[in-house]
Motif scaffolding. Structure first.
Motif, mmCIF file in Angstrom:
data_model
loop_
_atom_site.group_PDB
_atom_site.id
_atom_site.type_symbol
_atom_site.label_atom_id
_atom_site.label_comp_id
_atom_site.label_asym_id
_atom_site.label_seq_id
_atom_site.Cartn_x
_atom_site.Cartn_y
_atom_site.Cartn_z
ATOM 1 N N ILE A 1 -0.473 -5.897 -4.304
ATOM 2 C CA ILE A 1 0.846 -6.176 -4.879
ATOM 3 C C ILE A 1 0.733 -6.509 -6.365
ATOM 4 C CG2 ILE A 1 2.844 -7.734 -4.763
ATOM 5 C CD1 ILE A 1 2.218 -7.950 -1.722
ATOM 6 N N GLY A 2 -0.327 -7.206 -6.755
ATOM 7 C CA GLY A 2 -0.527 -7.490 -8.174
ATOM 8 C C GLY A 2 -0.718 -6.218 -8.980
ATOM 9 N N THR A 3 -1.457 -5.259 -8.436
ATOM 10 C CA THR A 3 -1.626 -3.962 -9.112
ATOM 11 C C THR A 3 -0.294 -3.236 -9.217
ATOM 12 O OG1 THR A 3 -3.875 -3.811 -8.217
ATOM 13 C CG2 THR A 3 -2.887 -1.791 -9.062
ATOM 14 N N LEU A 4 0.518 -3.297 -8.167
ATOM 15 C CA LEU A 4 1.846 -2.692 -8.200
ATOM 16 C C LEU A 4 2.710 -3.310 -9.295
ATOM 17 C CD1 LEU A 4 4.029 -0.841 -6.897
ATOM 18 C CD2 LEU A 4 4.574 -2.771 -5.378
ATOM 19 N N VAL A 5 2.674 -4.644 -9.390
ATOM 20 C CA VAL A 5 3.473 -5.341 -10.405
ATOM 21 C C VAL A 5 3.008 -4.962 -11.809
ATOM 22 C CG1 VAL A 5 3.987 -7.612 -11.386
ATOM 23 C CG2 VAL A 5 4.079 -7.287 -8.912
ATOM 24 N N HIS B 1 -6.390 4.684 -2.339
ATOM 25 C CA HIS B 1 -6.984 5.453 -3.426
ATOM 26 C C HIS B 1 -6.286 5.156 -4.750
ATOM 27 C CE1 HIS B 1 -9.035 8.733 -5.453
ATOM 28 N NE2 HIS B 1 -7.869 9.174 -5.885
ATOM 29 N N GLN B 2 -4.958 5.109 -4.725
ATOM 30 C CA GLN B 2 -4.212 4.812 -5.948
ATOM 31 C C GLN B 2 -4.445 3.380 -6.415
ATOM 32 O OE1 GLN B 2 -2.408 6.877 -7.941
ATOM 33 N NE2 GLN B 2 -3.262 8.481 -6.624
ATOM 34 N N VAL B 3 -4.530 2.450 -5.449
ATOM 35 C CA VAL B 3 -4.798 1.053 -5.818
ATOM 36 C C VAL B 3 -6.146 0.950 -6.528
ATOM 37 C CG1 VAL B 3 -5.234 -1.267 -4.925
ATOM 38 C CG2 VAL B 3 -3.408 0.115 -3.933
ATOM 39 N N LEU B 4 -7.160 1.589 -5.965
ATOM 40 C CA LEU B 4 -8.504 1.509 -6.535
ATOM 41 C C LEU B 4 -8.585 2.173 -7.904
ATOM 42 C CD1 LEU B 4 -10.668 2.203 -3.347
ATOM 43 C CD2 LEU B 4 -10.061 0.009 -4.375
ATOM 44 N N GLN B 5 -7.765 3.196 -8.123
ATOM 45 C CA GLN B 5 -7.751 3.862 -9.420
ATOM 46 C C GLN B 5 -7.098 3.002 -10.506
ATOM 47 O OE1 GLN B 5 -9.230 6.835 -10.276
ATOM 48 N NE2 GLN B 5 -10.120 6.695 -8.214
ATOM 49 N N LYS B 6 -6.132 2.174 -10.116
ATOM 50 C CA LYS B 6 -5.324 1.450 -11.103
ATOM 51 C C LYS B 6 -5.639 -0.036 -11.207
ATOM 52 C CE LYS B 6 -1.413 4.632 -10.537
ATOM 53 N NZ LYS B 6 0.030 4.781 -10.161
ATOM 54 N N VAL B 7 -6.347 -0.593 -10.235
ATOM 55 C CA VAL B 7 -6.609 -2.031 -10.255
ATOM 56 C C VAL B 7 -7.514 -2.408 -11.427
ATOM 57 C CG1 VAL B 7 -8.653 -1.909 -8.766
ATOM 58 C CG2 VAL B 7 -7.267 -3.991 -8.807
ATOM 59 N N LEU C 1 0.827 -1.210 0.000
ATOM 60 C CA LEU C 1 0.000 0.000 0.000
ATOM 61 C C LEU C 1 0.859 1.257 0.000
ATOM 62 C CD1 LEU C 1 -2.910 -0.892 2.467
ATOM 63 C CD2 LEU C 1 -3.126 -0.299 0.043
ATOM 64 N N ASP C 2 1.923 1.229 0.780
ATOM 65 C CA ASP C 2 2.822 2.379 0.832
ATOM 66 C C ASP C 2 3.481 2.612 -0.524
ATOM 67 O OD1 ASP C 2 4.341 4.401 2.514
ATOM 68 O OD2 ASP C 2 6.027 3.206 1.744
ATOM 69 N N ALA C 3 3.895 1.534 -1.178
ATOM 70 C CA ALA C 3 4.530 1.663 -2.493
ATOM 71 C C ALA C 3 3.556 2.180 -3.547
ATOM 72 C CB ALA C 3 5.114 0.317 -2.930
ATOM 73 N N MET C 4 2.281 1.827 -3.406
ATOM 74 C CA MET C 4 1.264 2.280 -4.361
ATOM 75 C C MET C 4 0.765 3.688 -4.062
ATOM 76 S SD MET C 4 0.512 0.271 -6.892
ATOM 77 C CE MET C 4 -1.059 1.008 -7.332
ATOM 78 N N GLY C 5 1.032 4.199 -2.855
ATOM 79 C CA GLY C 5 0.529 5.516 -2.486
ATOM 80 C C GLY C 5 -0.822 5.486 -1.812
ATOM 81 N N ASN D 1 -18.572 -4.285 -5.054
ATOM 82 C CA ASN D 1 -19.385 -3.118 -5.414
ATOM 83 C C ASN D 1 -18.953 -1.881 -4.633
ATOM 84 O OD1 ASN D 1 -20.979 -4.522 -7.264
ATOM 85 N ND2 ASN D 1 -22.399 -5.211 -5.675
ATOM 86 N N MET D 2 -18.624 -2.079 -3.356
ATOM 87 C CA MET D 2 -18.164 -0.960 -2.540
ATOM 88 C C MET D 2 -16.848 -0.413 -3.081
ATOM 89 S SD MET D 2 -16.882 -0.900 1.420
ATOM 90 C CE MET D 2 -15.315 -1.586 0.862
ATOM 91 N N ILE D 3 -15.944 -1.326 -3.451
ATOM 92 C CA ILE D 3 -14.648 -0.894 -3.981
ATOM 93 C C ILE D 3 -14.824 -0.130 -5.291
ATOM 94 C CG2 ILE D 3 -12.435 -1.700 -4.894
ATOM 95 C CD1 ILE D 3 -12.567 -4.012 -2.921
ATOM 96 N N LEU D 4 -15.708 -0.640 -6.161
ATOM 97 C CA LEU D 4 -15.938 0.025 -7.440
ATOM 98 C C LEU D 4 -16.533 1.413 -7.245
ATOM 99 C CD1 LEU D 4 -17.291 -2.970 -9.558
ATOM 100 C CD2 LEU D 4 -15.138 -1.738 -9.918
ATOM 101 N N ASN D 5 -17.404 1.549 -6.260
ATOM 102 C CA ASN D 5 -18.014 2.856 -5.990
ATOM 103 C C ASN D 5 -17.012 3.856 -5.425
ATOM 104 O OD1 ASN D 5 -20.550 2.037 -6.855
ATOM 105 N ND2 ASN D 5 -21.160 1.306 -4.820
ATOM 106 N N MET D 6 -15.910 3.355 -4.859
ATOM 107 C CA MET D 6 -14.887 4.234 -4.292
ATOM 108 C C MET D 6 -13.902 4.709 -5.343
ATOM 109 S SD MET D 6 -14.107 2.155 -0.743
ATOM 110 C CE MET D 6 -12.687 3.179 -0.350
ATOM 111 N N ARG D 7 -13.942 4.162 -6.545
ATOM 112 C CA ARG D 7 -12.965 4.527 -7.577
ATOM 113 C C ARG D 7 -13.236 5.925 -8.114
ATOM 114 N NH1 ARG D 7 -11.856 -0.712 -11.368
ATOM 115 N NH2 ARG D 7 -10.276 0.700 -12.134
#
Length: 522
Positions: free
Chosen positions: A292-296, A205-211, A198-202, A516-522
């Motif tokens: 971590i998969g999103t980071l990779v 919020h950044q994870v949800l934007q890029k996943v 999470l720290d590496a991704m920022g 659904n909650m995660i998608l709504n947070m993007r």
């Protein structure tokens, strides 16, 4: 890795050896294989979880979620089956086996059916467990090769020799308390990886934007799993119920923990705790894999360090690239711990089954000294066999977690059907039980060998249905076959069963709501 990391690893291995020495005194087979039935249920709970939530889950579940093509949070739907399977096991299966006072669960089948039934199902267990464990050791050896720079056979020795010594010396007590320690390390390791990722991704919020949004799907109701490995809800649920009930209730490597509990009350507490705690642990693995998969996938230089079509390398590469000195050593210890947990459990359970079979075949009642000597030799022998097999094991699925479950799916349905037929029926005869078991395994083996498009999770239910129906029909054709009916024991109330079913339903709602909650947070 630095000198500090290697010192941490060495210290941990010495600690395991010390544990084997501390628990080396046993007076009989109950002490060696069941810990004298004096083990606390919290330690048994951690041991049960460590055996399955070990190397396979710590490494491969995040890889499935984060990197495998077609993977994602869909793996969570597998966990919906466990509470229902626990209710099935506590109904009569495990309480009956516990009350019987057996060391090997297959001893019950000899008492209920015949010695041939015991030997047949024991052979099925020994083949499936040694092969599955070899696959796991092979995969972890490759991972240690990438993180520590060890040759494959060096990695196998690093995993195998220490495990052989402490498990052979300390018996079930060393295995259980070693597993408990390893489970704590694995959980800490997964939590650290999630935090660093999470720290590496920022941040989230950044994870949800890029996943990749497709990886957020946790329940697939659009497919029945009849045309490929699409991880539909139906095969994951119904196949998972049979797989879990058979694995925890009829597989010696897991059921031996249940037999080690001091009472049926402790057995119930252990399984209820597993049913409640396992989903949060799996969710931790899956979320770390998602991050971590999103980071990779968004970091080309990191992605380049993971071999093509080898998603199981994701976690080890991340560990070596992103974690600081000292923490790397702890996480490599976690990987070693995960592998050793599975291997030690396999060694002890295989030894228990083979030694019991040996003395039954020879119709000898040994003294305690002779029994314990052979038990330790059998443990070492099975350890060596498994390690040799791991040198030649290959890939049979995109991730290790799929490979292990695919192997089990050939056998778990027929094995569970045989046990339930013995406990719940009067009319299934020994010969009919043997015919049913052989038919169920053969059908599943043919589905695999003929590359059937049916999702392998269905094999569990198919093998169960074929075995049970064949045994019932064969009993009608073999009316004079000798039969025995043993007393059964019930270990769950209707309120407890309804609670477990409600927990499974709540988890289903969570699996639908969370994406659904995660998608709504993007």
């Amino acid at each position: 890795m630095t000198l500090l990391d290697y010192l941490i690893i060495a210290t941990y291995l010495l600690l395991l050896l010390g544990m084997g020495v501390a628990f080396r005194h046993q007076s009989n087979k109950q002490d060696y294989f069941l810990g004298g039935r004096s083990l606390a249920w919290p330690a048994l709970t951690l041991s049960v979880m460590a055996t399955q939530l070990s190397a396979v889950s710590f490494i491969s579940a995040p890889a499935f979620v984060g990197l495998r093509e077609g993977g994602g949070l869909i793996w969570l739907s597998y966990e919906l089956a466990l509470p229902i399977a626990v209710a099935l096991m506590l109904w009569r299966l495990l309480p009956t086996l516990h009350k019987a006072g057996v060391v090997s669960v297959y001893d019950y089948l000899e008492q209920r059916f015949s010695r041939s039934t015991r030997l047949l199902i024991s052979l099925v267990f020994q083949i499936s467990r040694s092969f599955a464990t070899a696959i796991m050791i092979y995969a972890i050896a490759l991972i240690l090769q990438g993180t520590m720079g060890l040759a494959q056979w060096h990695s196998i020795l690093a995993i195998g020799v220490i495990t052989l010594i402490y498990s052979a010396m300390g018996g079930m007590k060393a295995v259980v308390y070693g597993d408990a320690l390893q489970m704590i390390l694995i959980l800490l390791g997964a939590a650290v990886c999630l935090w660093v990722g999470l720290d590496a991704m920022g941040g989230w919020h950044q994870v949800l934007q890029k996943v990749d949004g497709n990886r957020l799907l946790a329940v697939n109701t659009s497919s029945a799993g009849l045309h490929g490995n699409d991880f539909g809800l139906l095969p994951m649920l119904f196949g998972g119920i049979v797989l879990y009930a058979s694995y925890y209730g009829c597989d010696q490597s897991e059921a031996q923990r249940s037999l080690s509990s001091g009472s049926i009350s402790d057995l119930k507490k252990m399984l209820m705790a597993v049913a409640l705690v396992r989903f949060p642990v799996t969710l931790l693995y899956c979320l770390s894999g998602l991050v971590i998969g999103t980071l990779v996938l968004t970091t080309p230089e990191l992605q380049a360090k993971i071999p093509a079509n080898q998603p199981d390398w994701m976690m080890p590469v991340f560990i070596t690239e992103y974690l600081p000195t000292g923490i790397i050593g702890i996480l490599v210890v976690a990987i070693l711990a995960a592998a050793m947990s599975s291997l030690s459990s396999a060694i002890n359970s295989l030894a228990a089954v083979s030694v019991e079979d040996w003395y039954r075949l020879r119709q000898i009642t040994p003294d305690n000294h002779s029994y314990l000597k052979l038990a330790r030799l059998a443990g070492v022998a099975w350890g060596l066999i498994t390690l040799v097999l791991s040198l030649y094991a290959g890939d049979i699925a995109p991730t290790v977690i799929e490979a292990i479950n695919k192997i089990g799916s050939v056998f778990y349905g027929p094995v569970l059907a045989t046990f339930l037929a013995g406990i719940h029926t009067r009319f299934v005869s020994p010969g009919a039980a043997n015919i049913g078991l052989a038919a169920g395994v053969m059908v599943n083996a043919l589905l695999w060998l003929n590359a059937s498009p049916i999702f392998w999770f269905w094999w569990n239910l198919i093998g169960f249905a074929v075995t049970l129906s064949t045994a019932i029909m064969a009993s009608a054709a073999l009316p004079n076959d000798q039969q025995h009916r043993l007393p059964s024991e019930r270990g769950i109330s209707m309120a407890q069963a309804m609670f477990l079913l409600g927990w499974s339903a709540l988890l289903l709602i969570l699996c639908v709501w969370l994406p659904n909650m995660i998608l709504n947070m993007r």
